[in-house]
Write an enzyme that holds these catalytic residues in place. Structure first.
Site, mmCIF file in Angstrom:
data_model
loop_
_atom_site.group_PDB
_atom_site.id
_atom_site.type_symbol
_atom_site.label_atom_id
_atom_site.label_comp_id
_atom_site.label_asym_id
_atom_site.label_seq_id
_atom_site.Cartn_x
_atom_site.Cartn_y
_atom_site.Cartn_z
ATOM 1 C CE LYS A 197 -12.589 -1.725 -9.451
ATOM 2 N NZ LYS A 197 -11.416 -2.475 -8.924
ATOM 3 C CG ASP A 245 -2.198 0.795 1.017
ATOM 4 O OD1 ASP A 245 -3.244 0.155 0.861
ATOM 5 O OD2 ASP A 245 -2.131 2.042 0.981
ATOM 6 C CE1 TYR A 302 -14.274 1.503 -8.538
ATOM 7 C CE2 TYR A 302 -16.512 0.815 -9.038
ATOM 8 C CZ TYR A 302 -15.317 0.615 -8.372
ATOM 9 O OH TYR A 302 -15.170 -0.476 -7.554
ATOM 10 C CG ASP A 328 1.950 5.178 -6.520
ATOM 11 O OD1 ASP A 328 0.930 4.720 -7.085
ATOM 12 O OD2 ASP A 328 2.274 6.376 -6.568
ATOM 13 C CG ASN A 353 -8.104 -5.028 -2.672
ATOM 14 O OD1 ASN A 353 -9.321 -5.142 -2.841
ATOM 15 N ND2 ASN A 353 -7.595 -4.322 -1.666
#
Length: 249
Positions: free
Chosen positions: A152, A35, A148, A57, A84
């Protein structure tokens, strides 16, 4: 060096990433929570036996390459990649800015692509095979906030394409598509009233009458990362309680 099987989970500082990391212990011996927020990832890793936190990153190629090199140096292998990490922008087309679009594509689509590209170098050298599990969204079927949802849907295309490209390496590539999970990520960009309406719409359209939990998603990831899923690739597993069968809310 053979330190036992290793999984990396991007976005590991979040609730969903931590749930996935917890579930993967047992499938693998070591979990790396990756993360940008290293302190938060360390807090999560401290609660998971066999887990560590490393900075990453996913939108930065140098960061991705250094991360994979670090994992390989530490463990000598890489077995499971869970993509994720994601960002969102709750905006309709008229309000969407190019900067919003570019940020979502950089994190949500290029991030998994870059990490898989770097991981492929490890798999080509080891010959041990591996697993990729990409987290997409039920909205790739239904539509929704344009940037978004487009990102996806791109993850689904990436999953199917890499399943073909990685098959000769013995690497399976699948996606998990959750419906709504009540996390801070879901609340992002919405007022309290907007979020309440959002919850109500999703609950009404879910045949099983509840929201998905991080544990629901983690169980699906755990299965796809397991030896039992070794002949499954290029698939999208919807964890939606039947909401994938419903129209857009």
């Amino acid at each position: 060096m053979n330190a036992g099987r290793v999984a990396v989970v991007t976005g590991g500082a979040g609730g969903l990433g931590a749930a996935i990391g917890t579930r993967l212990i047992g499938v693998v011996e070591h979990v790396v929570l990756a993360d940008r927020n290293l302190d938060a990832a360390r807090d999560r890793a401290a609660q998971i036996p066999g887990a560590v936190a490393l900075p990453l990153d996913v939108a930065d190629d140098t960061s991705v390459e250094e991360f994979v090199a670090d994992v390989e140096k530490r463990y000598g292998r890489l077995d499971v990649v869970v993509n994720n990490a994601a960002v969102t922008a709750v905006r309709e087309l008229d309000a969407l800015q190019r900067a919003d679009w570019e940020r979502l594509m950089a994190v949500n689509v290029w991030g998994p692509t870059a990490l898989c590209r770097a991981a492929a170098g490890v798999w080509r050298g080891s010959g041990t095979g591996g697993r990729v599990v990409n987290i997409t969204s039920r909205t790739w079927l239904s539509g929704g906030p344009v940037a978004y949802v487009t990102s996806k849907a791109g993850v689904v295309g990436l999953t199917r394409s890499l399943a073909l490209e990685f098959a000769p390496l013995g690497v399976t590539v699948n996606a998990v598509a959750p419906s709504m999970v009540a996390t801070p990520f879901t609340r992002s960009g919405r007022t309290e009233a907007e979020y309440a309406a959002f919850e109500a719409r999703h609950l009404a359209m879910t045949p099983m009458g509840r929201f998905a939990t991080p544990q629901d998603i983690a169980e699906a990831v755990g299965f796809l990362a397991s030896p039992g899923a070794g002949f499954i690739t290029g698939e999208v597993l919807h964890v939606c309680g039947g909401a994938q069968l419903a129209p857009s809310p």
